[in-house]
Design an enzyme around this catalytic site. Sequence first.
Site, short mmCIF file in Angstrom:
data_model
loop_
_atom_site.label_atom_id
_atom_site.label_comp_id
_atom_site.label_asym_id
_atom_site.label_seq_id
_atom_site.Cartn_x
_atom_site.Cartn_y
_atom_site.Cartn_z
N ILE A 48 9.06 -64.88 36.43
CA ILE A 48 9.58 -63.55 36.76
C ILE A 48 10.46 -62.97 35.66
O ILE A 48 10.99 -61.88 35.80
CB ILE A 48 10.36 -63.56 38.09
CG1 ILE A 48 11.46 -64.62 38.06
CG2 ILE A 48 9.42 -63.79 39.26
CD1 ILE A 48 12.32 -64.64 39.31
N GLY A 49 10.60 -63.70 34.56
CA GLY A 49 11.40 -63.18 33.46
C GLY A 49 11.35 -64.09 32.26
O GLY A 49 10.93 -65.24 32.35
N SER A 50 11.73 -63.56 31.12
CA SER A 50 11.78 -64.37 29.91
C SER A 50 12.85 -63.82 28.99
O SER A 50 13.17 -62.64 29.03
CB SER A 50 10.43 -64.38 29.19
OG SER A 50 10.07 -63.06 28.84
N GLY A 51 13.40 -64.70 28.18
CA GLY A 51 14.46 -64.28 27.28
C GLY A 51 14.31 -64.90 25.92
O GLY A 51 13.30 -65.53 25.60
N SER A 52 15.33 -64.70 25.09
CA SER A 52 15.27 -65.22 23.73
C SER A 52 15.29 -66.74 23.71
O SER A 52 14.81 -67.36 22.78
CB SER A 52 16.45 -64.67 22.92
OG SER A 52 17.67 -64.93 23.58
N GLY A 110 14.51 -69.05 26.83
CA GLY A 110 14.27 -69.54 28.18
C GLY A 110 13.49 -68.58 29.04
O GLY A 110 13.60 -67.37 28.88
N ILE A 130 12.34 -67.61 33.10
CA ILE A 130 12.88 -67.70 34.46
C ILE A 130 11.75 -67.63 35.47
O ILE A 130 10.86 -66.79 35.36
CB ILE A 130 13.90 -66.58 34.72
CG1 ILE A 130 15.05 -66.68 33.71
CG2 ILE A 130 14.46 -66.68 36.13
CD1 ILE A 130 15.98 -65.52 33.73
N ASP A 148 29.36 -60.15 26.25
CA ASP A 148 28.15 -59.33 26.41
C ASP A 148 28.21 -58.58 27.74
O ASP A 148 27.30 -58.67 28.57
CB ASP A 148 26.89 -60.18 26.32
CG ASP A 148 25.64 -59.34 26.03
OD1 ASP A 148 25.80 -58.18 25.58
OD2 ASP A 148 24.52 -59.83 26.25
#
EC number: 2.7.11.1
Length: 415
Positions: free
Chosen positions: A15-19, A21, A23, A128
Site C-alpha cells: 500500500i506504499g513505498s518510500g526511499s 522501505g 509498506i 521533517d
Amino acid sequence: MELRVGNRYRLGRKIGSGSFGDIYLGTDIAASEEVAIKLECVKTKHPQLHIESKIYKMMQGGVGIPTIKWCGAEGDYNVMVMELLGPSLEDLFNFCSRKFSLKTVLLLADQMISRIEYIHSKNFIHRDVKPDNFLMGLGKKGNLVYIIDFGLAKKYRDARTHQHIPYRENKNLTGTARYASINTHLGIEQSRRDDLESLGYVLMYFNLGSLPWQGLKAATKRQKYERISEKKMSTPIEVLCKGYPSEFATYLNFCRSLRFDDKPDYSYLRQLFRNLFHRQGFSYDYVFDWNMLKFGASRAAEDAERERREREERLRHTRNPAVRGLPSTASGRLRGTQEVTPSTPLTPTSHTANTSPRPVSGMERERKVSMRLHRGAPVNVSSSDLTSRQDTSRMSTSQIPSRVTSSGLPSTVHR
C-alpha cells in the site's frame, strides 16, 4: 502462498513505498486486526528501519505516537509491524479541496504543538514536520492526531545530562524544503526551534491553500532549494499571514526569535491559539472540516434521493391521471398493467425521455462514502473515502498506512 512475519502477522497487499522501505497492509492473526508492515531489504546500502524502530520504541506511550507491535528480521527483510492509522493531513487537505477552516486549523495546531513537544521531551527533534507526517487515528481514535516518520529524527541533547548538541554551520538541507526553517536553508544545525517554525509554515499552508514559494522552477534541486530560500526570506511574516488572525504571525515571529539551544515555550504557543479559538466562539467538539464535508455529502445525497422519488411520483400521476386518489396497492396494480407495453424507441415528444430521473452515480457514490465515513460525529475518514473523491495514488511512506494511505518515510518526503 500465505506470507507471514514473526509467525503472527499475515502479509497483505502493498500500500506504499518510500526511499527505504515498502509498506504493506497486514493482519495480526492472533488479534484478528489489521496492521501496517514496513519492509526494508537487508542488503540496502543505508539501512534505516532498525534505527527508526529504536526511536519509535523510545517514544512509546506518548499520546499520538503509533504503537510498535513487532520488530525484527524475516528472511531478506528488516521488518517493523505497527498500528494501522488513517489518512494523513495532506490527504485530508486534498479531500477538503485544499482549504481548511480556521476552526480546523486551530484544532490541529493544538495537537500538533503537543506532539512536537513530546518528541522534544524525549531528546529528539523530528526534522521533517509536514502534513504528510501527521495522520489521524482510526475508530475511537479518529479525532487524535498522530505524528509519524522518524527517519530523519536526531538526538539534540544527552538524555542524562541534557547537554545540547553544538551549534554548527554548512549543513545540507535535511527535511522538506517547502516547510524548512530559514536557518535550515542557511545550513545551520537544526534544533527545537526549527521543528516549530516548520509547523508555522504548515499551518499557513492549511490557511492559504499553498505557500508563496511553491511551484518555483529551477534546473537543479540545489537551485530550486536556493530559490525557495530566497523567496521565504524575502516574504515578511506579516505579508505571509496577511488576512489571517495576528496569532499566526506572532507564532512565527516567536519561533524565529529563539536562539539555537533555547527551550521553546510550548504552553505559550498552545495558549496563543486556544485564546483565538475561544474568541472566535468555536467549540472543542472535534468536528473537523472532513466531518462536516461528510455530513454535507450525506444530506445532499438524501435530498437528491428524496427529490428523485418525488419526481417519479409526479411523473406517474401525470402519465396515469386515474391513479390519483387510489390507494397505493391499487395504483401499484394499475401501474403494473399499464406498463406492459411493447418496447419502442422513445421520441422527442415522449415526456418519459425528458423527465424520467436517473440516479446520479457521483451523488450515489458520495452517499456511500458518507455512510462509511461517518457513523456518528465526529469520526475518522478512511482512505477509500478519500479516493472516491479524488486520486490519492500518492503515498507518504515513513510509517503507518491506512487502507490506501501510508504513514511514511520520505520519498515524496524529501523534496
